[in-house]
Design a protein around this motif. Structure first.
Motif, PDB file in Angstrom:
ATOM      1  N   THR A   1      -7.387  -1.604   1.333  1.00 23.82           N
ATOM      2  CA  THR A   1      -6.873  -0.321   0.848  1.00 23.82           C
ATOM      3  C   THR A   1      -7.105   0.759   1.898  1.00 23.82           C
ATOM      4  O   THR A   1      -8.205   1.281   2.040  1.00 23.82           O
ATOM      5  CB  THR A   1      -7.549   0.079  -0.484  1.00 23.82           C
ATOM      6  OG1 THR A   1      -7.421  -0.995  -1.410  1.00 23.82           O
ATOM      7  CG2 THR A   1      -6.895   1.326  -1.049  1.00 23.82           C
ATOM      8  N   LYS A   2      -6.047   1.096   2.619  1.00 26.24           N
ATOM      9  CA  LYS A   2      -6.161   2.090   3.690  1.00 26.24           C
ATOM     10  C   LYS A   2      -6.097   3.511   3.141  1.00 26.24           C
ATOM     11  O   LYS A   2      -6.772   4.406   3.661  1.00 26.24           O
ATOM     12  CB  LYS A   2      -5.024   1.875   4.694  1.00 26.24           C
ATOM     13  CG  LYS A   2      -5.060   2.795   5.913  1.00 26.24           C
ATOM     14  CD  LYS A   2      -6.239   2.482   6.801  1.00 26.24           C
ATOM     15  CE  LYS A   2      -6.156   3.164   8.156  1.00 26.24           C
ATOM     16  NZ  LYS A   2      -5.029   2.660   8.979  1.00 26.24           N
ATOM     17  N   ALA A   3      -5.268   3.716   2.119  1.00 24.20           N
ATOM     18  CA  ALA A   3      -5.058   5.079   1.617  1.00 24.20           C
ATOM     19  C   ALA A   3      -4.761   5.043   0.124  1.00 24.20           C
ATOM     20  O   ALA A   3      -4.387   4.015  -0.439  1.00 24.20           O
ATOM     21  CB  ALA A   3      -3.896   5.747   2.364  1.00 24.20           C
ATOM     22  N   VAL A   4      -4.947   6.206  -0.491  1.00 22.98           N
ATOM     23  CA  VAL A   4      -4.527   6.425  -1.866  1.00 22.98           C
ATOM     24  C   VAL A   4      -3.747   7.732  -1.892  1.00 22.98           C
ATOM     25  O   VAL A   4      -4.146   8.709  -1.250  1.00 22.98           O
ATOM     26  CB  VAL A   4      -5.722   6.463  -2.842  1.00 22.98           C
ATOM     27  CG1 VAL A   4      -6.754   7.500  -2.437  1.00 22.98           C
ATOM     28  CG2 VAL A   4      -5.255   6.719  -4.276  1.00 22.98           C
ATOM     29  N   LEU A   5      -2.605   7.737  -2.590  1.00 25.39           N
ATOM     30  CA  LEU A   5      -1.844   8.971  -2.790  1.00 25.39           C
ATOM     31  C   LEU A   5      -2.127   9.476  -4.196  1.00 25.39           C
ATOM     32  O   LEU A   5      -1.945   8.738  -5.173  1.00 25.39           O
ATOM     33  CB  LEU A   5      -0.338   8.721  -2.617  1.00 25.39           C
ATOM     34  CG  LEU A   5       0.199   9.092  -1.240  1.00 25.39           C
ATOM     35  CD1 LEU A   5      -0.297   8.130  -0.188  1.00 25.39           C
ATOM     36  CD2 LEU A   5       1.714   9.133  -1.243  1.00 25.39           C
ATOM     37  N   PHE A   6      -2.559  10.717  -4.269  1.00 33.94           N
ATOM     38  CA  PHE A   6      -2.994  11.269  -5.549  1.00 33.94           C
ATOM     39  C   PHE A   6      -2.356  12.634  -5.749  1.00 33.94           C
ATOM     40  O   PHE A   6      -2.539  13.541  -4.934  1.00 33.94           O
ATOM     41  CB  PHE A   6      -4.522  11.392  -5.552  1.00 33.94           C
ATOM     42  CG  PHE A   6      -5.100  11.926  -6.829  1.00 33.94           C
ATOM     43  CD1 PHE A   6      -4.800  11.330  -8.050  1.00 33.94           C
ATOM     44  CD2 PHE A   6      -5.950  13.020  -6.814  1.00 33.94           C
ATOM     45  CE1 PHE A   6      -5.340  11.825  -9.233  1.00 33.94           C
ATOM     46  CE2 PHE A   6      -6.497  13.518  -7.983  1.00 33.94           C
ATOM     47  CZ  PHE A   6      -6.193  12.916  -9.203  1.00 33.94           C
ATOM     48  N   ASN A   7      -1.587  12.753  -6.829  1.00 29.77           N
ATOM     49  CA  ASN A   7      -0.887  14.001  -7.159  1.00 29.77           C
ATOM     50  C   ASN A   7      -1.642  14.717  -8.274  1.00 29.77           C
ATOM     51  O   ASN A   7      -1.761  14.203  -9.380  1.00 29.77           O
ATOM     52  CB  ASN A   7       0.542  13.669  -7.593  1.00 29.77           C
ATOM     53  CG  ASN A   7       1.373  14.872  -7.972  1.00 29.77           C
ATOM     54  OD1 ASN A   7       2.304  14.757  -8.755  1.00 29.77           O
ATOM     55  ND2 ASN A   7       1.056  16.039  -7.443  1.00 29.77           N
TER      56      ASN A   7
END
Length: 384
Positions: free
Chosen positions: A157-163
């Motif tokens: 898991t390189k990144a997480v996108l969180f809105n």
């Protein structure tokens, strides 16, 4: 042709807006106000065109805007940013997100994404060679859970996108959810790309907490903001990227080859706007909350089950208790044709295992617009 983009359908936003135009309908689908925006900020932009420099500004943004962004977040969130090494201006929030994703994600990297998801995230992740790992959020609360995060986070898991606040669900996430996400980011050495464009559009005394301010997240978070949402000037397309220098430097190299720079007069005006006193932003929230309440109460009188709206320009309705025997998309197509009101089906924000009973309405409209829409929808629940 590039299959990532060639195979994409027309977005539901464009499809519903076209149906609104074809049917001469009130458009409560797309998220934009129907007033021109704050006059003093617009005049500042006009003055800057006539009296200022209209040639290429700095790629990173004019210094006064970068300083204004840093000062603004210092006042509102006690976040200390170096305006010259940790702040960048982009041509809108979508470009800011694209710059962040392409700066971080390489082929084979996994990226955690929460559904309902903004439509630009997945194509850009895939263009970078990333592999989206989808988390399904559900009404009525749309909250993060430890079980869901355990199912997607791993050593790839390189990144997480969180809105946050979350469009379309209109949730402002509490500290406990942010701390939960932060624990997973730190455990798996994951970078958080935070889409916080709705950060000022929050209601009922709630506080927006940027993930970058949670302990342990300062150096692993890319924070994205948008003047278009803050000042209800959605066509201006002025985005902000805030991150520690090692992250921002790479995002800036991506930005250099996307748009390179952004209209200088709009940057001058946004710098002026960000310096406005707190009362301006609090009044804006109260006025939008009043519009939210007007539409909420009207829909409830008609018989629509309205879910809580904690932020953004939107409120959602869960059709499932009504027994209509139609999906959210079918409902939206019916009301735009039969009742001349456009809305957005929330299933459009899912790639798989969609929630198919929730519809999104935009309330950032004049009272007369909302009232006319309510009149038209008065028997939409009861007739099919």
């Amino acid at each position: 042709m590039n299959k990532v983009f060639a195979d994409l359908p027309v977005t539901i936003f464009e499809a519903m807006s076209q149906l609104a135009r074809d049917n001469n309908a009130i458009n409560l689908g797309q998220g934009f106000p129907d007033d021109p925006g704050p006059e003093d900020i617009r005049r500042a932009a006009a003055d800057a065109v006539m009296d200022g420099n209209n040639q290429y500004p700095s790629m990173m943004g004019i210094p006064e805007l970068r300083q204004a962004i840093a000062a603004h977040y210092g006042r509102w969130h006690n976040l200390t940013l170096d305006p010259m090494t940790e702040v960048m201006v982009t041509s809108g929030g979508t470009e800011a997100l694209t710059s962040a994703i392409l700066a971080v994600v390489e082929p084979g990297d996994e990226v955690v994404v929460f559904q309902p998801v903004y439509d630009s995230y997945l194509p850009i992740i895939r263009q970078a060679g990333g592999i989206p790992r989808l988390v399904r959020l559900e009404p009525p609360h749309w909250r993060l859970t430890e079980e869901a995060l355990q199912g997607v986070f791993n050593h790839k898991t390189k990144a997480v996108l969180f809105n946050n606040p979350l469009n379309p669900a209109a949730v402002v996430y509490p500290r406990e959810d942010l701390e939960l996400l932060a624990r997973f980011c730190q455990k798996f050495d994951t970078i958080a790309i935070c889409d916080e464009v709705w950060e000022h559009v929050i209601f009922d005394g709630r506080e927006h907490i940027p993930l970058i301010t949670i302990p342990g997240m300062r150096d692993r978070t890319i924070k994205v903001g948008s003047a278009g949402k803050i000042f209800s000037l959605t066509g201006w397309k002025i985005g902000f990227v805030c991150a520690a220098p090692p992250l921002l430097r790479v995002a800036a190299k991506v930005h250099q080859f996307l748009t390179f720079t952004t209209a200088p007069n709009l940057q001058v005006a946004v710098a002026y706007g960000l310096g406005k006193p707190a009362d301006y932003f609090l009044t804006m929230r109260k006025e939008l909350a009043r519009s939210r309440d007007r539409l909420t109460q009207g829909l409830q009188r008609i018989g629509f089950p309205v879910l809580p709206s904690q932020g953004t320009y939107f409120l959602t309705v869960d059709l499932s208790p009504l027994g209509l025997n139609e999906t959210d998309e079918a409902f939206c197509r019916r009301i735009v044709t039969d009742y001349k009101v456009a809305a957005i089906p929330v299933s459009a924000f899912y790639e798989q295992d969609a929630v198919t009973s929730v519809v999104r309405f935009c309330f950032a409209k004049k009272d007369s617009t909302l009232d006319t829409a309510l009149e038209r929808l008065s028997d939409a629940v009861h007739r099919r």
